[in-house]
Design a protein around this motif. Structure first.
Motif, PDB file in Angstrom:
ATOM      1  N   THR A  17       0.829  -1.202   0.000  1.00 39.02           N
ATOM      2  CA  THR A  17       0.000   0.000   0.000  1.00 39.02           C
ATOM      3  C   THR A  17       0.867   1.256   0.000  1.00 39.02           C
ATOM      4  O   THR A  17       1.757   1.413   0.843  1.00 39.02           O
ATOM      5  CB  THR A  17      -0.924   0.036   1.228  1.00 39.02           C
ATOM      6  OG1 THR A  17      -1.689  -1.183   1.268  1.00 39.02           O
ATOM      7  CG2 THR A  17      -1.859   1.226   1.173  1.00 39.02           C
ATOM      8  N   LYS A  19       1.841   5.007   0.757  1.00 40.25           N
ATOM      9  CA  LYS A  19       1.523   5.898   1.875  1.00 40.25           C
ATOM     10  C   LYS A  19       1.231   7.299   1.353  1.00 40.25           C
ATOM     11  O   LYS A  19       2.112   7.981   0.839  1.00 40.25           O
ATOM     12  CB  LYS A  19       2.690   5.934   2.873  1.00 40.25           C
ATOM     13  CG  LYS A  19       2.935   4.598   3.566  1.00 40.25           C
ATOM     14  CD  LYS A  19       4.084   4.691   4.570  1.00 40.25           C
ATOM     15  CE  LYS A  19       4.308   3.349   5.246  1.00 40.25           C
ATOM     16  NZ  LYS A  19       5.424   3.397   6.228  1.00 40.25           N
ATOM     17  N   THR A  23      -4.654   6.945   1.666  1.00 40.90           N
ATOM     18  CA  THR A  23      -4.550   5.604   2.258  1.00 40.90           C
ATOM     19  C   THR A  23      -4.300   5.634   3.761  1.00 40.90           C
ATOM     20  O   THR A  23      -4.131   4.575   4.371  1.00 40.90           O
ATOM     21  CB  THR A  23      -3.404   4.826   1.587  1.00 40.90           C
ATOM     22  OG1 THR A  23      -2.162   5.534   1.785  1.00 40.90           O
ATOM     23  CG2 THR A  23      -3.651   4.659   0.099  1.00 40.90           C
ATOM     24  N   GLU A  24      -4.252   6.818   4.378  1.00 41.02           N
ATOM     25  CA  GLU A  24      -3.971   6.913   5.806  1.00 41.02           C
ATOM     26  C   GLU A  24      -4.994   6.129   6.629  1.00 41.02           C
ATOM     27  O   GLU A  24      -4.658   5.415   7.575  1.00 41.02           O
ATOM     28  CB  GLU A  24      -3.962   8.379   6.255  1.00 41.02           C
ATOM     29  CG  GLU A  24      -2.675   9.115   5.929  1.00 41.02           C
ATOM     30  CD  GLU A  24      -2.689  10.545   6.449  1.00 41.02           C
ATOM     31  OE1 GLU A  24      -3.709  10.944   7.061  1.00 41.02           O
ATOM     32  OE2 GLU A  24      -1.697  11.250   6.256  1.00 41.02           O
ATOM     33  N   HIS A  26      -6.975   3.573   5.737  1.00 39.72           N
ATOM     34  CA  HIS A  26      -6.831   2.125   5.540  1.00 39.72           C
ATOM     35  C   HIS A  26      -5.612   1.592   6.288  1.00 39.72           C
ATOM     36  O   HIS A  26      -5.683   0.534   6.935  1.00 39.72           O
ATOM     37  CB  HIS A  26      -6.719   1.830   4.048  1.00 39.72           C
ATOM     38  CG  HIS A  26      -6.518   0.373   3.739  1.00 39.72           C
ATOM     39  ND1 HIS A  26      -7.448  -0.593   4.044  1.00 39.72           N
ATOM     40  CD2 HIS A  26      -5.464  -0.278   3.155  1.00 39.72           C
ATOM     41  CE1 HIS A  26      -6.990  -1.781   3.676  1.00 39.72           C
ATOM     42  NE2 HIS A  26      -5.805  -1.619   3.130  1.00 39.72           N
ATOM     43  N   LEU A  27      -4.491   2.302   6.206  1.00 38.89           N
ATOM     44  CA  LEU A  27      -3.286   1.860   6.903  1.00 38.89           C
ATOM     45  C   LEU A  27      -3.494   1.873   8.412  1.00 38.89           C
ATOM     46  O   LEU A  27      -2.968   1.005   9.127  1.00 38.89           O
ATOM     47  CB  LEU A  27      -2.103   2.756   6.522  1.00 38.89           C
ATOM     48  CG  LEU A  27      -1.510   2.538   5.130  1.00 38.89           C
ATOM     49  CD1 LEU A  27      -0.474   3.608   4.819  1.00 38.89           C
ATOM     50  CD2 LEU A  27      -0.869   1.152   5.027  1.00 38.89           C
TER      51      LEU A  27
END
Length: 382
Positions: A17, A19, A23-24, A26-27
């Motif tokens: 994934t 960064k 995507t913050e 989801h991570l």
């Protein structure tokens, strides 16, 4: 699918994934899942036995220092040179199979130094004796990560990953977050700073993932998702660390100079006894101990047997370290010539809440008879 496989799948998904801002969220969820699985792996239920227990070494002295590193980096030799405790050293790997304690006597303090068996990559998942090593390391006041100066820097990164995976945070302080569980009332969320590395939505989702639907959250610094998860789990250990590079006699002076300038780093050679005295000085500084001497009225202070306390300790801690009944009958104490005394050479009257500093000399009327009795009976509460 076992826990180890689930952890591996999540780590692979996080690696794939990218960064960025999109995507913050989801991570953050993946990190929360990863932390839960690691907690299950390292803290198994009672039915599965004590896989997470450490070595049976009684904690003694004024502080404990743990030696951690890969096999054959010189841990056993360092223990033998600094504590005069014999620990078998040889040219082959895994010479040390259990924890071997020694004692460093320094400035009147007794510092326990533990030589732990060498760990391997994957120790956090139970490879070798990894769980026992890291469980014992969690009880230390300071960690010495022993490294081979002749090998690449990858060894340091791998050790940091293993310790981080089991909840040991090196050279970091606990996040300034107040978290309190409730039985009803929902989630109360407040911040005193602007959050730039996470947001309220992500935090509320992580709370739901941990089945926390009633709690108070007060955030007083700009934290990351990882730091918030650490607060939720509550078992993280924040321990100071020194990176000790051994075998500097086998590398160039330019390389030695570069390593020595890195933060929290000491370069030594156990073979040639280079820089070992400086290493012990740095251990003392990192532990943050203060020496407090006691004296009877009209007598000289007892300089041979100081009380070694943590920075921030008060007169009340000094009293409790001598005898439990001192604080209950306390009126005042007198402080001479230490760093916290304002009226040297005259004594200063202080209360139980007075914070002592290094080299303070403390006296009280109640110390006269009780102190001698306590020393004879070895009734100290270090």
């Amino acid at each position: 699918m076992g826990i180890v496989e689930k952890i591996k799948d999540i780590e692979e998904e996080m690696a794939r994934t990218q960064k960025n801002k999109a995507t913050e969220y989801h991570l953050g969820l993946l990190k929360a899942k990863l932390a839960r699985y690691r907690a299950q792996l390292l803290e198994p239920s009672s039915k599965s036995g004590g896989a997470g227990t450490g070595f049976d070494v009684q904690k003694s002295g004024d502080a404990r220092v743990a030696l951690i590193g890969f096999p054959s980096v010189g841990k056993s030799t360092l223990l033998s040179k600094t504590t005069h405790t014999m620990s078998e050293a040889a040219a082959y790997e895994f010479t040390t199979l259990t924890a071997i304690p020694g004692v460093i006597e320094y400035k009147g303090a007794r510092i326990q130094l533990l030589d732990l068996p060498g760990i391997v990559e994957g120790a956090s998942q139970g490879r070798g004796r990894g769980r026992q090593v890291v469980s014992t390391a969690k009880t230390a006041d300071l960690i010495l990560i022993m490294l081979d100066a002749t090998k690449p820097d990858e060894q340091r990164r791998l050790l940091e990953i293993e310790l981080d995976a089991v909840g040991i945070r090196l050279n970091r302080r606990k996040p300034d977050v107040v978290f309190k569980r409730k039985t009803t009332g929902g989630i109360t969320f407040n911040t005193t700073v602007k959050l730039t590395r996470t947001d309220e939505k992500t935090i509320r989702t992580i709370l739901a993932g941990y089945k926390l639907h009633n709690c108070d959250v007060m955030i007083r610094e700009d934290i990351t998702i990882d730091e918030f998860i650490d607060v939720l789990i509550g078992t993280r250990k924040y321990i100071p660390c020194l990176y000790v590079y051994n075998k500097i006699d086998s590398i160039s002076l330019e390389r030695v100079n570069k390593i020595a300038r890195e933060p929290h780093t000491v370069v030594i050679s156990c073979e040639l006894d280079l820089n070992l005295t400086y290493l012990i000085d740095r251990i003392w500084d990192e532990l943050g101990l203060v020496k407090v001497y006691t004296k009877k009225r009209g007598a000289h202070p007892d300089l041979d047997d100081p009380s070694c306390l943590r920075k921030g300790a008060t007169i009340e801690v000094v009293c409790n370290g001598i005898h439990r009944s001192l604080a209950a009958n306390f009126r005042y104490a007198l402080v001479w010539c230490g760093r916290s005394s304002k009226f040297f050479p005259h004594a200063q009257k202080v209360s139980l809440a007075h914070q002592v500093l290094d080299e303070d000399v403390v006296s009280s009327e109640h110390l006269l008879g009780i102190q001698s009795c306590a020393r004879l009976n070895s009734n100290f509460l270090k």
